[in-house]
Motif scaffolding. Structure first.
Motif, PDB file in Angstrom:
ATOM      1  N   ALA A 216     -71.376  12.781  29.798  1.00 58.48           N
ATOM      2  CA  ALA A 216     -70.069  12.994  29.179  1.00 58.48           C
ATOM      3  C   ALA A 216     -69.080  11.933  29.629  1.00 58.48           C
ATOM      4  O   ALA A 216     -68.266  11.436  28.836  1.00 58.48           O
ATOM      5  CB  ALA A 216     -69.552  14.389  29.524  1.00 58.48           C
ATOM      6  N   GLY A 217     -69.134  11.558  30.897  1.00 57.91           N
ATOM      7  CA  GLY A 217     -68.240  10.527  31.408  1.00 57.91           C
ATOM      8  C   GLY A 217     -68.486   9.163  30.794  1.00 57.91           C
ATOM      9  O   GLY A 217     -67.578   8.326  30.755  1.00 57.91           O
ATOM     10  N   ARG A 218     -69.720   8.929  30.316  1.00 53.72           N
ATOM     11  CA  ARG A 218     -70.056   7.660  29.664  1.00 53.72           C
ATOM     12  C   ARG A 218     -69.875   7.727  28.154  1.00 53.72           C
ATOM     13  O   ARG A 218     -70.253   6.806  27.435  1.00 53.72           O
ATOM     14  CB  ARG A 218     -71.503   7.278  29.977  1.00 53.72           C
ATOM     15  N   GLY A 219     -69.323   8.832  27.654  1.00 54.93           N
ATOM     16  CA  GLY A 219     -69.077   8.964  26.228  1.00 54.93           C
ATOM     17  C   GLY A 219     -70.263   9.490  25.435  1.00 54.93           C
ATOM     18  O   GLY A 219     -70.200   9.606  24.208  1.00 54.93           O
ATOM     19  N   ARG A 220     -71.342   9.848  26.109  1.00 52.72           N
ATOM     20  CA  ARG A 220     -72.544  10.354  25.430  1.00 52.72           C
ATOM     21  C   ARG A 220     -72.490  11.890  25.395  1.00 52.72           C
ATOM     22  O   ARG A 220     -73.326  12.591  25.950  1.00 52.72           O
ATOM     23  CB  ARG A 220     -73.790   9.833  26.137  1.00 52.72           C
ATOM     24  N   VAL A 221     -71.452  12.382  24.724  1.00 47.87           N
ATOM     25  CA  VAL A 221     -71.143  13.811  24.757  1.00 47.87           C
ATOM     26  C   VAL A 221     -72.207  14.643  24.053  1.00 47.87           C
ATOM     27  O   VAL A 221     -72.560  15.736  24.507  1.00 47.87           O
ATOM     28  CB  VAL A 221     -69.755  14.059  24.135  1.00 47.87           C
ATOM     29  N   ALA A 222     -72.742  14.129  22.931  1.00 46.44           N
ATOM     30  CA  ALA A 222     -73.739  14.896  22.184  1.00 46.44           C
ATOM     31  C   ALA A 222     -74.980  15.165  23.044  1.00 46.44           C
ATOM     32  O   ALA A 222     -75.529  16.271  23.042  1.00 46.44           O
ATOM     33  CB  ALA A 222     -74.125  14.155  20.910  1.00 46.44           C
ATOM     34  N   GLU A 223     -75.427  14.162  23.807  1.00 49.27           N
ATOM     35  CA  GLU A 223     -76.580  14.346  24.699  1.00 49.27           C
ATOM     36  C   GLU A 223     -76.262  15.364  25.784  1.00 49.27           C
ATOM     37  O   GLU A 223     -77.094  16.225  26.111  1.00 49.27           O
ATOM     38  CB  GLU A 223     -76.971  13.016  25.350  1.00 49.27           C
ATOM     39  N   ALA A 224     -75.047  15.274  26.334  1.00 52.05           N
ATOM     40  CA  ALA A 224     -74.646  16.222  27.374  1.00 52.05           C
ATOM     41  C   ALA A 224     -74.608  17.640  26.821  1.00 52.05           C
ATOM     42  O   ALA A 224     -75.054  18.595  27.480  1.00 52.05           O
ATOM     43  CB  ALA A 224     -73.276  15.833  27.932  1.00 52.05           C
ATOM     44  N   GLU A 225     -74.080  17.787  25.602  1.00 50.27           N
ATOM     45  CA  GLU A 225     -74.010  19.107  24.968  1.00 50.27           C
ATOM     46  C   GLU A 225     -75.399  19.726  24.829  1.00 50.27           C
ATOM     47  O   GLU A 225     -75.600  20.909  25.121  1.00 50.27           O
ATOM     48  CB  GLU A 225     -73.379  18.975  23.573  1.00 50.27           C
ATOM     49  N   ARG A 226     -76.364  18.928  24.386  1.00 54.47           N
ATOM     50  CA  ARG A 226     -77.716  19.463  24.167  1.00 54.47           C
ATOM     51  C   ARG A 226     -78.330  19.968  25.473  1.00 54.47           C
ATOM     52  O   ARG A 226     -78.996  21.005  25.496  1.00 54.47           O
ATOM     53  CB  ARG A 226     -78.605  18.383  23.542  1.00 54.47           C
ATOM     54  N   ILE A 227     -78.102  19.237  26.555  1.00 55.45           N
ATOM     55  CA  ILE A 227     -78.655  19.651  27.844  1.00 55.45           C
ATOM     56  C   ILE A 227     -78.002  20.938  28.325  1.00 55.45           C
ATOM     57  O   ILE A 227     -78.678  21.875  28.761  1.00 55.45           O
ATOM     58  CB  ILE A 227     -78.484  18.520  28.887  1.00 55.45           C
ATOM     59  N   VAL A 228     -76.679  21.003  28.238  1.00 53.16           N
ATOM     60  CA  VAL A 228     -75.971  22.212  28.677  1.00 53.16           C
ATOM     61  C   VAL A 228     -76.389  23.418  27.846  1.00 53.16           C
ATOM     62  O   VAL A 228     -76.552  24.530  28.361  1.00 53.16           O
ATOM     63  CB  VAL A 228     -74.445  22.000  28.612  1.00 53.16           C
ATOM     64  N   GLU A 229     -76.591  23.201  26.541  1.00 48.12           N
ATOM     65  CA  GLU A 229     -77.001  24.302  25.662  1.00 48.12           C
ATOM     66  C   GLU A 229     -78.344  24.885  26.083  1.00 48.12           C
ATOM     67  O   GLU A 229     -78.564  26.096  25.975  1.00 48.12           O
ATOM     68  CB  GLU A 229     -77.053  23.818  24.209  1.00 48.12           C
ATOM     69  N   THR A 230     -79.271  24.039  26.561  1.00 47.84           N
ATOM     70  CA  THR A 230     -80.568  24.562  27.001  1.00 47.84           C
ATOM     71  C   THR A 230     -80.411  25.443  28.244  1.00 47.84           C
ATOM     72  O   THR A 230     -81.117  26.455  28.387  1.00 47.84           O
ATOM     73  CB  THR A 230     -81.563  23.423  27.305  1.00 47.84           C
ATOM     74  N   PHE A 231     -79.484  25.088  29.125  1.00 50.27           N
ATOM     75  CA  PHE A 231     -79.215  25.922  30.302  1.00 50.27           C
ATOM     76  C   PHE A 231     -78.569  27.238  29.874  1.00 50.27           C
ATOM     77  O   PHE A 231     -78.906  28.309  30.383  1.00 50.27           O
ATOM     78  CB  PHE A 231     -78.311  25.183  31.287  1.00 50.27           C
ATOM     79  N   GLU A 232     -77.621  27.153  28.939  1.00 46.88           N
ATOM     80  CA  GLU A 232     -76.935  28.366  28.467  1.00 46.88           C
ATOM     81  C   GLU A 232     -77.899  29.296  27.733  1.00 46.88           C
ATOM     82  O   GLU A 232     -77.826  30.515  27.879  1.00 46.88           O
ATOM     83  CB  GLU A 232     -75.777  27.979  27.556  1.00 46.88           C
ATOM     84  N   ALA A 233     -78.807  28.688  26.952  1.00 45.81           N
ATOM     85  CA  ALA A 233     -79.765  29.506  26.208  1.00 45.81           C
ATOM     86  C   ALA A 233     -80.657  30.296  27.171  1.00 45.81           C
ATOM     87  O   ALA A 233     -80.941  31.478  26.944  1.00 45.81           O
ATOM     88  CB  ALA A 233     -80.616  28.620  25.310  1.00 45.81           C
ATOM     89  N   GLN A 234     -81.071  29.649  28.241  1.00 42.81           N
ATOM     90  CA  GLN A 234     -81.912  30.347  29.205  1.00 42.81           C
ATOM     91  C   GLN A 234     -81.132  31.437  29.937  1.00 42.81           C
ATOM     92  O   GLN A 234     -81.686  32.469  30.312  1.00 42.81           O
ATOM     93  CB  GLN A 234     -82.494  29.359  30.216  1.00 42.81           C
TER      94      GLN A 234
END
Length: 460
Positions: A216-234
């Motif tokens: 997210a700090g490097r502007g790659r927010v979409a990639e960060a979102e996908r990773i966080v979503e996998t943690f939230e889904a679990q």
């Protein structure tokens, strides 16, 4: 959309990702990140520990003087100092996971190649490259795990990560006890076993996710979102990107402190960070000096005291086992007492233990005081690795942790060279009294740090 609006949306996205990570319970995915990083940490410890046994054996086989043994040990720490400083800078540039995997590959290959060394010169060159990888791996791994950990248990998870050091060191003690003395080429087989990290690097590269905070700090927010979503889904949580909830709303996070490598290093000494940088560098320097001065030389000191190589290794193995309860107690206290108090108490305990260890001669007293030194010193290491990444924002975190570790490695270069001089001048009593002084100085410097127990990380 204007440039200002775009910047605001990116800031809000970074804030949302940080809030969502801190709101998560501990999940199996957190366990995977912790265990995956911890295995790399244990392999690192195994390599460092193995060398303390191997150098004791080579001193006898190759007829090395204590000065030559110290030189071989120190060249590895030269590599570690450079690796720690560069590794942090590179990790803030290309990512935590990438650097973690690369460092495992470097030191694993160099350790395996050390099995073929036929003399001091070749071994020193290879130990430098081993140190290069080892030095970069540790601060990057602690930064990586801290950026996934929920705020309320972040310190505890980093101490647990550091506890893998005891697992690796115990493995090295077992290899040192059973493999190194088994034959003339036992030390070569030990080095060959130490090549395992080169294989594990591939599991890290493709098996673990990148830090969402860094993405997210490097502007790659979409990639960060996908990773966080996998943690939230679990965890069974709904996606919170649009509405993080009333309890988690904060003011918009400010822009990164620095983007360029030179800017990040300079920022460590800005008005905001200079006090904590000076304190953390002093703690790292003193703890490295005392730890590596003591533990690299314990097997050799016991041999010089008249114990056989095998008996010396057996004592060291028993002493090493006390590391695990030290980590366990530190992991509990760090979220009860906080970072600074826990770290300073364990450092004072290390000072007392070192003083006693240097003055006793009975077997039971050597083992008891050595176990106390292991308990307090490794508990202190756990607290130190927990507090270091927390005192800097995301854009400086790996750089700050890496440079602190790099400064510490300067002490680990000096210690193996100075220990033979101290032993000649006043025996183990003088050497361990000096280590005790360094522990006390580190305990005092701890109080110049900030304590972020239970607080969210600074995501600037």
């Amino acid at each position: 959309m204007t440039e200002t609006e775009t910047g605001t949306r990116r800031t809000d996205a970074r804030r949302s990702i940080a809030q969502r990570l801190d709101a998560l319970p501990f999940t199996r995915k957190h366990g995977r990140v912790l265990t995956g990083s911890g295995i790399g940490w244990a392999l690192d410890a195994m390599d460092v520990g193995l060398f303390s046994f191997i150098i004791a054996a080579l001193t006898q086989q190759w007829g090395l003087s204590m000065g030559e043994s110290g030189l071989i040990a120190s060249i590895g720490f030269v590599g570690m100092a450079i690796g720690a400083s560069l590794g942090g800078l590179i990790a803030d540039r290309i990512g935590r996971r990438q650097v973690f995997a690369i460092t495992l590959l470097i030191y694993g290959l160099a350790t395996g190649a050390s099995a073929l060394a036929g003399g001091i010169a070749v071994l020193m060159v290879l130990r430098f490259f081993v140190g290069l990888g080892l030095g970069a791996e540790l601060p990057v791994a602690s930064t990586y795990v801290s950026e996934f950990a929920p705020a309320r248990i972040r310190g505890r998870l980093i101490v647990i990560l550091e506890a893998f050091w005891a697992v690796g060191w115990t493995a090295s003690a077992l290899i040192g006890y059973f493999v190194v003395p088994a034959s003339e080429h036992g030390w070569r087989w030990a080095f060959a076993i130490g090549a395992i990290p080169a294989l594990y690097a591939f599991a890290v590269r493709w098996g673990l996710p990148e830090s969402p905070r860094w993405l997210a700090g490097r502007g790659r927010v979409a990639e960060a979102e996908r990773i966080v979503e996998t943690f939230e889904a679990q965890a069974g949580k709904a996606r919170q990107a649009q509405d993080p909830g009333g309890d988690l709303v904060q003011d918009p996070a400010p822009s990164p402190v620095a983007r360029s490598a030179g800017g990040r290093v300079a920022a460590l000494w800005s008005r905001e960070f200079r006090g904590r940088t000076l304190s953390i560098w002093l703690v790292w320097f003193c703890v490295n000096f005392a730890y590596y001065g003591a533990f690299i030389w314990i097997p050799s000191i016991l041999v010089d005291a008249g114990f056989s190589l095998v008996r010396s290794f057996a004592f060291t193995l028993i002493i090493t086992l006390a590391q695990l309860p030290g980590y366990a107690v530190a992991a509990w206290l760090i979220e009860v007492w906080g970072r600074r108090l826990t770290l300073s108490v364990f450092l004072v305990g290390s000072a007392v233990s070192a003083t006693v260890f240097g003055t006793v001669h009975a077997e039971w007293a050597i083992i008891a005081s050595g176990m106390a030194l292991s308990f307090f010193n490794l508990g202190a290491w756990g607290a130190l690795y927990a507090v270091t990444p927390e005192i800097y924002p995301t854009s400086l975190r790996a750089t700050g942790a890496g440079w602190a570790a790099g400064v510490g490695r300067i002490a680990s270069i000096i210690a193996p060279l100075l220990v033979p001089v101290l032993l000649l001048a006043g025996g183990s009593g003088l050497a361990f009294a000096v280590f005790a002084v360094f522990f006390v100085v580190a305990a005092a410097a701890t109080w110049g740090l900030v304590d972020r127990r239970g607080e969210t990380l600074d995501d600037r």
